[in-house]
Design a protein around this motif. Structure first.
Motif, PDB file in Angstrom:
ATOM      1  N   PRO A  58      -6.092  20.921 -27.370  1.00  0.00           N
ATOM      2  CA  PRO A  58      -5.936  19.425 -27.144  1.00  0.00           C
ATOM      3  C   PRO A  58      -4.514  18.908 -26.933  1.00  0.00           C
ATOM      4  O   PRO A  58      -3.636  19.745 -27.099  1.00  0.00           O
ATOM      5  CB  PRO A  58      -6.491  18.747 -28.276  1.00  0.00           C
ATOM      6  N   ALA A  59      -4.188  18.202 -26.256  1.00  0.00           N
ATOM      7  CA  ALA A  59      -2.993  17.493 -25.689  1.00  0.00           C
ATOM      8  C   ALA A  59      -2.002  17.195 -26.762  1.00  0.00           C
ATOM      9  O   ALA A  59      -2.760  16.650 -27.805  1.00  0.00           O
ATOM     10  CB  ALA A  59      -2.969  16.194 -24.810  1.00  0.00           C
ATOM     11  N   GLY A  60      -1.005  17.864 -26.781  1.00  0.00           N
ATOM     12  CA  GLY A  60       0.022  17.486 -28.028  1.00  0.00           C
ATOM     13  C   GLY A  60      -0.246  18.474 -29.147  1.00  0.00           C
ATOM     14  O   GLY A  60       0.499  18.330 -30.173  1.00  0.00           O
ATOM     15  N   ARG A  61      -0.956  19.448 -29.070  1.00  0.00           N
ATOM     16  CA  ARG A  61      -1.453  20.374 -30.147  1.00  0.00           C
ATOM     17  C   ARG A  61      -0.862  21.669 -29.759  1.00  0.00           C
ATOM     18  O   ARG A  61      -0.964  22.324 -28.727  1.00  0.00           O
ATOM     19  CB  ARG A  61      -2.854  20.049 -30.411  1.00  0.00           C
ATOM     20  N   ASP A  62      -0.567  22.580 -30.846  1.00  0.00           N
ATOM     21  CA  ASP A  62      -0.364  23.900 -30.697  1.00  0.00           C
ATOM     22  C   ASP A  62      -1.271  24.988 -30.744  1.00  0.00           C
ATOM     23  O   ASP A  62      -1.176  26.223 -30.096  1.00  0.00           O
ATOM     24  CB  ASP A  62       0.883  24.156 -31.732  1.00  0.00           C
ATOM     25  N   MET A  63      -2.527  24.606 -31.433  1.00  0.00           N
ATOM     26  CA  MET A  63      -3.646  25.316 -31.684  1.00  0.00           C
ATOM     27  C   MET A  63      -4.785  25.052 -30.963  1.00  0.00           C
ATOM     28  O   MET A  63      -5.133  24.024 -30.779  1.00  0.00           O
ATOM     29  CB  MET A  63      -3.851  25.438 -32.923  1.00  0.00           C
ATOM     30  N   ALA A  64      -5.678  26.137 -30.379  1.00  0.00           N
ATOM     31  CA  ALA A  64      -6.709  25.912 -29.794  1.00  0.00           C
ATOM     32  C   ALA A  64      -7.752  25.496 -30.802  1.00  0.00           C
ATOM     33  O   ALA A  64      -7.623  25.877 -31.998  1.00  0.00           O
ATOM     34  CB  ALA A  64      -7.263  27.213 -29.045  1.00  0.00           C
ATOM     35  N   ILE A  65      -8.791  24.750 -30.571  1.00  0.00           N
ATOM     36  CA  ILE A  65      -9.757  24.173 -31.690  1.00  0.00           C
ATOM     37  C   ILE A  65     -10.483  25.419 -32.222  1.00  0.00           C
ATOM     38  O   ILE A  65     -10.771  24.923 -33.224  1.00  0.00           O
ATOM     39  CB  ILE A  65     -10.626  22.882 -30.832  1.00  0.00           C
ATOM     40  N   SER A  66     -10.605  26.519 -31.412  1.00  0.00           N
ATOM     41  CA  SER A  66     -11.228  27.445 -32.200  1.00  0.00           C
ATOM     42  C   SER A  66     -10.602  27.912 -33.245  1.00  0.00           C
ATOM     43  O   SER A  66     -10.959  28.496 -34.315  1.00  0.00           O
ATOM     44  CB  SER A  66     -11.605  28.642 -31.252  1.00  0.00           C
ATOM     45  N   GLU A  67      -9.233  27.859 -33.248  1.00  0.00           N
ATOM     46  CA  GLU A  67      -8.373  28.209 -34.560  1.00  0.00           C
ATOM     47  C   GLU A  67      -8.417  27.232 -35.763  1.00  0.00           C
ATOM     48  O   GLU A  67      -8.330  27.635 -36.726  1.00  0.00           O
ATOM     49  CB  GLU A  67      -6.877  28.351 -33.869  1.00  0.00           C
ATOM     50  N   VAL A  68      -8.417  25.903 -35.084  1.00  0.00           N
ATOM     51  CA  VAL A  68      -8.443  24.713 -36.028  1.00  0.00           C
ATOM     52  C   VAL A  68      -9.326  24.858 -37.059  1.00  0.00           C
ATOM     53  O   VAL A  68      -9.471  24.387 -38.271  1.00  0.00           O
ATOM     54  CB  VAL A  68      -8.065  23.346 -35.416  1.00  0.00           C
ATOM     55  N   TYR A  69     -10.761  24.803 -36.124  1.00  0.00           N
ATOM     56  CA  TYR A  69     -11.991  24.955 -37.058  1.00  0.00           C
ATOM     57  C   TYR A  69     -12.636  26.338 -37.243  1.00  0.00           C
ATOM     58  O   TYR A  69     -13.799  26.362 -37.015  1.00  0.00           O
ATOM     59  CB  TYR A  69     -12.908  23.803 -36.267  1.00  0.00           C
ATOM     60  N   ASP A  70     -12.003  27.303 -37.245  1.00  0.00           N
ATOM     61  CA  ASP A  70     -12.427  28.691 -37.305  1.00  0.00           C
ATOM     62  C   ASP A  70     -13.726  28.792 -38.543  1.00  0.00           C
ATOM     63  O   ASP A  70     -14.328  29.823 -38.414  1.00  0.00           O
ATOM     64  CB  ASP A  70     -11.405  29.685 -37.427  1.00  0.00           C
ATOM     65  N   GLU A  71     -13.409  27.788 -39.529  1.00  0.00           N
ATOM     66  CA  GLU A  71     -14.606  28.120 -40.499  1.00  0.00           C
ATOM     67  C   GLU A  71     -15.969  27.775 -40.232  1.00  0.00           C
ATOM     68  O   GLU A  71     -16.956  28.186 -40.862  1.00  0.00           O
ATOM     69  CB  GLU A  71     -14.208  27.577 -41.768  1.00  0.00           C
TER      70      GLU A  71
END
Length: 138
Positions: A49-62
């Protein structure tokens, strides 16, 4: 308006594209009913997402792991991690009930005993004017 501030609510889901679209539309209905200025977006798998460093797959990997624990022998099919991002302009006391109504779209009964059919996670934080400042001008 005095007393209003920007908040971003993020909801990560492990869902099919159809479920992600349906949940996003239902969140939109909650926001329209609330009457607050808002911006709603759905980010798909493997996106950052814009302004973020991590892909959402990493943010919500659980979330995929939660699904696999509930369905050990099942094929996840077209399920992927998606993120629903919602920028809101609210008076501070209004934020929590709106956030709660948005999460009830995914989990209508937070007191149920079993895991939710669609694994999800949510967070909220004060949002910057750079991304959502245009909502203050409405």
């Amino acid at each position: 308006m005095p007393g209003e501030h920007l908040t971003e609510v993020r909801i990560g889901i492990y869902a099919t594209p159809d479920d992600a679209a349906r949940i996003t539309e239902e969140c939109g209905a909650v926001l329209r009913e609330s009457g607050v200025a808002h911006e709603l977006s759905l980010t798909g798998p493997e996106r950052t997402p814009a302004g973020r460093d991590m892909a959402i797959s990493e943010v919500y990997d659980e979330l995929p792991e939660q699904w696999r624990l509930q369905h050990p022998a099942a094929d996840p099919g077209s399920r992927h991690i998606h993120e629903i991002s919602i920028g809101l302009v609210t008076a501070h006391p209004e934020t929590t009930p709106i956030r709660d109504a948005l999460t009830r779209v995914i989990c209508p009964d937070p007191e149920h005993s079993s895991p939710c059919p669609i694994p999800w996670s949510s967070s909220s934080e004060e949002a910057g004017k750079q991304r959502y400042g245009h909502l203050l001008r409405r």
